[in-house]
Enzyme design. Structure first.
Site, PDB file in Angstrom:
ATOM      1  N   HIS A 230     -12.393  -8.110  20.754  1.00  0.00           N
ATOM      2  CA  HIS A 230     -10.992  -7.717  20.601  1.00  0.00           C
ATOM      3  C   HIS A 230     -10.200  -8.966  20.242  1.00  0.00           C
ATOM      4  CE1 HIS A 230      -7.023  -6.084  21.346  1.00  0.00           C
ATOM      5  NE2 HIS A 230      -7.559  -4.883  21.443  1.00  0.00           N
ATOM      6  N   ARG A 274     -10.499  -5.159  13.123  1.00  0.00           N
ATOM      7  CA  ARG A 274     -10.591  -6.029  14.289  1.00  0.00           C
ATOM      8  C   ARG A 274     -11.463  -7.265  14.105  1.00  0.00           C
ATOM      9  NH1 ARG A 274     -10.992  -2.387  19.660  1.00  0.00           N
ATOM     10  NH2 ARG A 274      -8.803  -1.921  19.442  1.00  0.00           N
ATOM     11  N   HIS A 334     -15.575  -7.073  23.660  1.00  0.00           N
ATOM     12  CA  HIS A 334     -14.829  -5.857  24.016  1.00  0.00           C
ATOM     13  C   HIS A 334     -15.680  -4.595  23.994  1.00  0.00           C
ATOM     14  CE1 HIS A 334     -11.258  -3.430  24.461  1.00  0.00           C
ATOM     15  NE2 HIS A 334     -11.380  -2.850  23.272  1.00  0.00           N
TER      16      HIS A 334
END
Ligand code: SIN
Length: 500
Positions: A230, A274, A334
């Site tokens: 993340h 991301r 993440h």
């Protein structure tokens, strides 16, 4: 049928509820107390409600694009076709998604989504709202819940009728006692493996137990090289997620000179996929020798407090007034895109064993998961798996895994966990090099081979350490086997300059 569900995040809860409502006998095992795990920490929301100009097709296109060509279009099609039904189910089960004064659902936007299509609850407390609503539903079903039950292994043996291997139940640890539970079907919903890394958004219990147990049982897994980082956790104190929805609302990423550097890497800047944003942040932080900044001041104090109450509270507790000043952020591990290979109904390569949620590799996420697709995937495929438990043997052909790995479980329990986590962060993290991966594998294998005080895991912590080592080896091997960069797997040609 007698069905065991292992895990109590969104996927495990939906699977348990659907299976029990279909009349099966359900035992739900959870590693900690109900309400723990990753789901309650999810901030952003659930993608899948389509406003004007948006459509399931557009959502599918965004998902496939984020997946960098490695998603399975049929799995993505299932996700976007059945998502709205599952969101309606969550609402019917009591999840109070945020609404406008006229009663319509408020839709947020996150990176790499072409439209605002993400429902959220309590502003940035979506996972907590889902978790508590679904847990409240458990009492209306005859589901036997066993808390603090740690999955030590799957019990797999020959099926008397077909002569094939089939799952027969689970071995769990309750305290230090080992207990075997039999079942006609087992649905694994044990989540990911963020604790492989020194910096992660995942809670302490997310140690890959389910994937590791499945690998030990010979279940096919794949795509373990694809760990999503993340882009934005608060770079002060323990990792705390700053939702991508903050950037979706307009917050910007700034370097030391106050420049929006994300556009150097992608025309969508802060709302690029991301993996792209995470690498841009990591490189910029390495170049300037300190964390980059997330500037949300333009949103104003009242909007920040109303839309992101959890983040507002935690950042203030840590000494930041994000309405007045940019806050330092850094990437952290993440979400694991890879995992146990399943068909579109959660079936794995071993009859009777199903996998749903982060532990599964359904094919939705490919090389990089689109934001807010994970709660959706958990709900959609858990409902499908629950409907399929009566037909566990009709699996479509499953893909073969890439990479090679060894079963390290029976070798020695190694090292200290933090040493492994730092090694993984340094060498198998956001920016990988071939040399770094080889070095990591050497260390992991030498730890596995080294004499150690405990030869066979007995306690929960020893099991976790053994599973983490096993997964570290699998992840580093899979990363080494994929020479080209794609999605979250990035082979850098310069030394990986990522500090802690
Ligand atoms: C976030 O709120 O940024 C996390 C959402 C997700 O991981 O899908």
């Amino acid at each position: 049928m007698n069905v065991i569900v292992v895990g109590s995040g969104i996927a495990g809860l939906v699977a348990a509820l659907h299976t029990a409502e279909a009349g099966h006998t359900v035992t739900l095992l959870t590693k900690g107390a109900l309400g723990g795990g990753s789901t309650p920490l999810a901030q952003g929301g659930v993608a899948g409600i389509y406003g004007s100009g948006d459509s399931p097709e557009a959502h599918a296109a965004d998902t496939l694009s984020a997946g960098a060509g490695l998603s399975d279009p049929s799995a993505v099609n299932v996700l976007v076709s059945e998502g709205a039904e599952r969101i309606a189910e969550l609402i019917a089960r009591g999840v109070a998604f945020d609404r406008a004064p006229d009663g319509t659902l408020l839709l947020g936007r996150e990176a790499a989504h072409s439209h605002a299509r993400i429902v959220h609850a309590g502003g940035d407390a979506t996972g907590a709202a889902i978790s508590s609503a679904l847990i409240a539903q458990l009492s209306s079903c005859p589901i036997h819940v066993i808390e603090h039950a740690f999955l030590a292994d799957l019990i797999v043996d020959d099926d008397e009728l077909t002569g094939k291997r089939a799952v027969r139940g689970v071995r769990m640890l309750c305290g230090e006692a080992s207990v075997d539970l039999e079942a006609d079907a087992v649905i694994l919903a044990t989540g990911g493996a963020g604790q492989l890394f020194a910096h992660t958004t995942n809670p302490l219990g997310v140690t890959g137990d389910g994937i590791a147990a499945a690998m030990r049982a010979g279940v096919a897994v794949t795509d373990l090289e694809f760990m999503q980082f993340h882009p934005t956790v608060l770079a002060a104190g323990a990792a705390f997620l700053i939702s991508e929805a903050v950037r979706g609302e307009g917050a910007t990423l700034l370097n030391d000179e106050g420049r929006r550097f994300a556009f150097d890497s992608h025309p969508d800047g802060e709302l690029a996929p991301r993996d792209v944003v995470s690498r841009a942040i990591a490189r910029q932080a390495a170049a300037q020798g300190r964390p980059v900044l997330l500037d949300a001041t333009m949103l104003g104090a009242s909007r920040l407090a109303e839309r992101f109450p959890t983040i507002d509270r935690v950042t203030r507790e840590r000494g930041f007034d994000w309405a007045r000043e940019p806050i330092p952020v850094t990437p952290a591990a993440h979400y694991l895109m890879g995992g146990i290979i399943t068909d579109l109904d959660g079936r794995t390569s071993i009859p009777g064993l199903f996998a749903v949620g982060e532990v599964a590799r359904t094919g939705v996420h490919g090389a990089n998961r689109l934001a807010s697709n994970s709660l959706l995937e958990g709900a959609v495929f858990a409902a499908r798996a629950a409907a399929a438990v009566t037909s566990p043997f009709e699996s479509r052909k499953l893909l073969h895994p890439r990479g090679e790995w060894h079963n390290l479980r029976d070798s020695k329990v190694p090292h200290d966990r933090s040493g492994l986590q730092q090694l993984m962060w340094d060498n198998v993290g956001l920016l990988r090099t071939e040399g770094g991966l080889v070095e990591a594998l050497d260390s992991i294998r030498s730890w596995a081979a080294a004499p150690a005080p405990i030869a066979t895991p007995r306690t929960r912590a020893e099991h976790e350490d053994a599973s983490l080592l096993q997964l570290a080896e699998a992840m580093a091997s899979a990363a080494l086997a994929r020479a080209e960069s794609v999605g979250a797997h990035h082979i850098a040609h310069e030394p990986a300059l990522i500090g802690a």
